[in-house]
Design a protein around this motif. Structure first.
Motif, PDB file in Angstrom:
ATOM      1  N   ASP A 169       0.823  -1.056   0.136  1.00 46.98           N
ATOM      2  CA  ASP A 169      -0.059   0.101   0.150  1.00 46.98           C
ATOM      3  C   ASP A 169       0.924   1.410  -0.023  1.00 46.98           C
ATOM      4  O   ASP A 169       1.818   1.540   0.797  1.00 46.98           O
ATOM      5  N   GLY A 171      -0.205   4.408   0.261  1.00 53.00           N
ATOM      6  CA  GLY A 171      -0.452   5.491   1.337  1.00 53.00           C
ATOM      7  C   GLY A 171       0.833   5.811   2.614  1.00 53.00           C
ATOM      8  O   GLY A 171       1.234   6.856   2.679  1.00 53.00           O
ATOM      9  N   PRO A 172       0.996   4.898   3.279  1.00 51.53           N
ATOM     10  CA  PRO A 172       2.276   4.979   4.202  1.00 51.53           C
ATOM     11  C   PRO A 172       3.433   5.743   3.564  1.00 51.53           C
ATOM     12  O   PRO A 172       4.289   6.409   4.256  1.00 51.53           O
ATOM     13  N   GLU A 174       3.499   7.760   0.783  1.00 46.53           N
ATOM     14  CA  GLU A 174       3.275   9.219   0.866  1.00 46.53           C
ATOM     15  C   GLU A 174       3.453  10.024   2.103  1.00 46.53           C
ATOM     16  O   GLU A 174       4.080  10.969   2.104  1.00 46.53           O
ATOM     17  N   ALA A 175       3.113   9.460   3.218  1.00 48.45           N
ATOM     18  CA  ALA A 175       3.134   9.825   4.633  1.00 48.45           C
ATOM     19  C   ALA A 175       4.397  10.110   4.865  1.00 48.45           C
ATOM     20  O   ALA A 175       4.795  11.212   5.478  1.00 48.45           O
ATOM     21  N   ALA A 176       5.316   9.096   4.740  1.00 50.14           N
ATOM     22  CA  ALA A 176       6.818   9.162   4.902  1.00 50.14           C
ATOM     23  C   ALA A 176       7.458  10.282   4.127  1.00 50.14           C
ATOM     24  O   ALA A 176       8.195  11.212   4.779  1.00 50.14           O
ATOM     25  N   ASP A 177       7.046  10.282   2.879  1.00 56.77           N
ATOM     26  CA  ASP A 177       7.698  11.247   2.130  1.00 56.77           C
ATOM     27  C   ASP A 177       7.367  12.561   2.462  1.00 56.77           C
ATOM     28  O   ASP A 177       7.880  13.641   2.612  1.00 56.77           O
ATOM     29  N   ALA A 178       6.034  12.934   2.517  1.00 59.29           N
ATOM     30  CA  ALA A 178       5.328  13.966   3.069  1.00 59.29           C
ATOM     31  C   ALA A 178       6.095  14.585   4.457  1.00 59.29           C
ATOM     32  O   ALA A 178       5.998  15.893   4.469  1.00 59.29           O
ATOM     33  N   SER A 179       6.663  13.933   5.152  1.00 56.39           N
ATOM     34  CA  SER A 179       7.351  14.127   6.429  1.00 56.39           C
ATOM     35  C   SER A 179       8.781  14.461   6.390  1.00 56.39           C
ATOM     36  O   SER A 179       9.260  14.657   7.416  1.00 56.39           O
ATOM     37  N   TRP A 189      10.108   1.936   7.930  1.00 61.32           N
ATOM     38  CA  TRP A 189       8.755   2.020   8.719  1.00 61.32           C
ATOM     39  C   TRP A 189       7.612   2.079   7.929  1.00 61.32           C
ATOM     40  O   TRP A 189       6.567   1.709   8.032  1.00 61.32           O
ATOM     41  N   ALA A 190       7.504   2.259   6.492  1.00 65.02           N
ATOM     42  CA  ALA A 190       6.495   2.345   5.752  1.00 65.02           C
ATOM     43  C   ALA A 190       6.152   1.200   4.849  1.00 65.02           C
ATOM     44  O   ALA A 190       5.267   0.722   4.460  1.00 65.02           O
ATOM     45  N   PRO A 193       6.928  -3.188   7.908  1.00 63.40           N
ATOM     46  CA  PRO A 193       5.672  -3.636   8.517  1.00 63.40           C
ATOM     47  C   PRO A 193       4.632  -4.368   7.633  1.00 63.40           C
ATOM     48  O   PRO A 193       4.250  -5.426   8.044  1.00 63.40           O
TER      49      PRO A 193
ATOM     50  N   ASN B  49       3.897  21.017  -0.629  1.00 61.39           N
ATOM     51  CA  ASN B  49       5.056  20.417   0.093  1.00 61.39           C
ATOM     52  C   ASN B  49       5.818  19.924  -0.995  1.00 61.39           C
ATOM     53  O   ASN B  49       6.748  18.888  -0.453  1.00 61.39           O
ATOM     54  N   LEU B  51       5.321  17.458  -3.076  1.00 62.18           N
ATOM     55  CA  LEU B  51       5.100  16.024  -3.501  1.00 62.18           C
ATOM     56  C   LEU B  51       4.588  16.150  -4.955  1.00 62.18           C
ATOM     57  O   LEU B  51       4.941  15.303  -5.742  1.00 62.18           O
ATOM     58  N   ARG B  78       9.808  19.744   4.083  1.00 61.41           N
ATOM     59  CA  ARG B  78       8.732  18.891   4.067  1.00 61.41           C
ATOM     60  C   ARG B  78       8.614  18.497   5.646  1.00 61.41           C
ATOM     61  O   ARG B  78       7.429  18.451   6.545  1.00 61.41           O
ATOM     62  N   PHE B  85      -4.170  12.822   5.266  1.00 57.99           N
ATOM     63  CA  PHE B  85      -4.645  12.219   4.210  1.00 57.99           C
ATOM     64  C   PHE B  85      -5.943  11.590   4.301  1.00 57.99           C
ATOM     65  O   PHE B  85      -6.518  11.294   5.580  1.00 57.99           O
ATOM     66  N   ASN B  89      -3.374   6.828   5.764  1.00 56.45           N
ATOM     67  CA  ASN B  89      -1.966   6.206   5.580  1.00 56.45           C
ATOM     68  C   ASN B  89      -1.141   6.127   6.810  1.00 56.45           C
ATOM     69  O   ASN B  89       0.080   6.500   6.551  1.00 56.45           O
ATOM     70  N   VAL B  91       0.626   3.127   8.953  1.00 57.73           N
ATOM     71  CA  VAL B  91       1.095   1.737   8.790  1.00 57.73           C
ATOM     72  C   VAL B  91       0.390   0.775   9.712  1.00 57.73           C
ATOM     73  O   VAL B  91       0.589   0.902  11.274  1.00 57.73           O
ATOM     74  N   MET B 102       7.149   8.098  13.347  1.00 62.47           N
ATOM     75  CA  MET B 102       7.258   8.174  12.279  1.00 62.47           C
ATOM     76  C   MET B 102       7.479   9.800  11.822  1.00 62.47           C
ATOM     77  O   MET B 102       8.222  10.047  10.759  1.00 62.47           O
ATOM     78  N   GLN B 162       5.803  16.244  13.893  1.00 58.83           N
ATOM     79  CA  GLN B 162       6.903  17.032  13.130  1.00 58.83           C
ATOM     80  C   GLN B 162       7.241  18.232  13.700  1.00 58.83           C
ATOM     81  O   GLN B 162       8.139  18.961  12.991  1.00 58.83           O
TER      82      GLN B 162
END
Lengths: 267, 256
Positions: A169, A171-172, A174-179, A189-190, A193, B49, B51, B78, B85, B89, B91, B102, B162
């Protein structure tokens, strides 16, 4: 009523006949098979003519020397130890390569291609070829067996795991990239698991393969129970060989069952 | 402070996501972006950001240029922009605490991250962020065991970890039931007020937009077609944004 029925059947398309390409293809396969058999002068005759002079050997085979199984206890331990060490190292290195062999976790195009080519080269050799190579490099013994199986395991673990990573998936991620997290952290971590159940299942499967490969490994000089078989064969001790073969069958079955149980239980 | 000047985004397939958009969002403002799907709301948020890269124009967040930033600079930018989202999103196969930490991974060296060796300080940050969204008792629960609303609050806690100056939320309540949607919107509003985090939220329910938007930006075909306060955003304004008359589907069910 009957008029409408005939109308309807006139509209129904007829089942198409077999395609010419299919028939030609099957004919070609048959022709190739016959050609190949002629090339190697394939015949089942020796099975019957040699059967009579092999009767004594077969009789020996049918009376296994059970006590021999325990006399070579150390070889059994060595076989299992080789499989454990090779699986552990192989799947760990394989996991690292898997993350480099998926576009999900490796965003560098050239690096991805290099790893893909390298892994398909690693996979192109069968386990016995690796044993022969490592026996030449480090000599006969369990080290050669371990190194050979490690190479073999890296190939399988990396391929299966990389394909699993491709399907995670997103989604996680994208979340990791966004942070703003780094490549390694994001993979850890994304992605990890998500692939863990499949990965553990691959680890058990590879361990099974390694136990099964022990005969071939040993015969080729990689240590363990396979080398016992090799020695007993060359001494014509067929009663010993058959006892070992039966025991291997039992051990492989037992480990199969155990690993299936573990997979059901934990994965 | 988010500054866009003449930003255009053209996707590789030729679709124009943003069409010459210029906006200035001051610090601490709570902005709601409305529009039909495909109007460019998601593109706007993802361009802020980085993306989604801008094709032309310039964009800066807190004085740092997002357009033309290197990978390393982009990661630094970022790390100060939280994002939430529609599908959370998270884990799902790990704990809530790991999910929240995270958010802080950009500050954790890779070898500690790989082994999951969080410092006491990082765990403390995790607890604090979970307390802010009122879900600290779930810290060691697997994320998969939470309801949708709880998962979105964990996602907000992750963004808070963050320590962001800007919070972006892409349809944060679209997959939630109406009461839960209200709760999540209130969480976002409270965080905006208490911590002064500039917040940009995409919504398609106009009652939520009016209720929470200090400023409402309407988008259509990649252009900003409305920019005013929540009070200015009357039905006539929404009909202009949507390009059609309003229907019952445009408000959160069970409200008006």
């Amino acid at each position: 009523m009957s008029a409408t029925a005939t109308d309807a059947s006139a509209l129904r398309p007829r089942k198409p006949g077999p395609s010419g390409v299919l028939i030609a293809g099957l004919a070609a396969v048959a022709a190739f098979t016959v050609w190949a058999a002629i090339q190697i002068e394939f015949t089942l005759a020796p099975l019957i003519t040699n059967f009579t002079n092999g009767w004594e050997i077969i009789q020996e085979f049918l009376t296994p020397n059970w006590s021999f199984i325990f006399r070579v206890w150390e070889a059994w331990v060595e076989t299992v130890a080789i499989a454990i060490v090779a699986t552990f190292v192989g799947v760990l290195v394989g996991l690292i390569f898997a993350t480099m062999a998926s576009r999900v976790t490796n965003r560098s195009n050239w690096f991805y291609r290099v790893v893909k080519v390298a892994l398909s080269m690693v996979r192109s050799l069968p386990d016995i070829a690796y044993v022969l190579i490592f026996v030449a490099l480090v000599g006969v013994g369990s080290l050669a067996g371990i190194l050979a199986l490690i190479m073999f395991n890296i190939g399988i673990a990396a391929k299966l795991t990389a394909e699993t990573i491709d399907a995670v998936d997103q989604g996680p991620l994208e979340a990791a990239d966004a942070s703003g997290s780094g490549t390694i952290s994001r993979t850890r971590w994304a992605v990890l698991p998500q692939i863990m159940p499949n990965y553990l299942s691959y680890c058990l499967y590879i361990f099974e393969l390694n136990i099964r490969a022990s005969v071939v490994i040993g015969v080729a000089g990689g240590g363990g129970i396979g080398s016992v078989i090799d020695v007993q064969f060359s001494r014509f001790e067929y009663a010993n060989v058959s006892a070992i073969v039966v025991a291997i069958f039992v051990v492989v079955m037992a480990i199969d069952q155990l690993s299936q149980y573990l997979r059901r239980r934990f994965v | 402070m988010i500054e866009l000047s003449n930003v255009t985004v053209r996707y590789p397939n030729g679709v124009v996501g943003l069409d010459d958009v210029s906006l200035s969002i001051p610090d601490g403002q709570f902005v709601v972006v409305v529009g039909l799907s495909g109007a460019g709301k998601s593109t706007l948020i993802r361009t802020i950001n980085g993306l989604v890269p801008a094709t032309s124009g310039t964009l800066s967040v807190d004085g740092s240029e997002v357009t033309g930033a290197s990978k390393k600079q982009l990661r630094a930018i970022r790390s100060r922009i939280g994002m939430i989202f529609q599908s959370f999103n998270l884990v799902k196969r790990t704990t809530v605490m790991n999910n929240v930490i995270m958010g802080a991974l950009h500050d954790v060296p890779w070898y500690r991250s790989v082994l999951g060796l969080w410092t006491a300080q990082e765990k403390e940050l995790g607890y604090t962020c979970l307390e802010r969204v009122g879900i600290v008792e779930k810290a060691w629960t697997r994320a998969s065991q939470l309801s949708g609303g709880q998962q979105q609050r964990v996602a907000i806690a992750r963004a808070l970890a963050q320590n962001p100056t800007v919070m972006l939320a892409d349809e944060p309540v679209a997959s939630l039931d109406p009461p839960t949607a209200q709760m999540v919107m209130k969480d976002l509003q409270r965080i905006n007020r208490e911590l002064g985090i500039t917040t940009v939220v995409n919504l398609h329910f106009l009652d939520l937009a009016r209720a929470y938007g200090e400023r409402v930006i309407g988008m259509r075909d990649g252009k900003v077609v409305f920019d005013g306060t929540g009070a200015d955003a009357d039905d006539a304004a929404f009909e202009r944004i949507y390009g059609r008359s309003l229907t019952a589907d445009d408000v959160l069910p069970g409200r008006s």
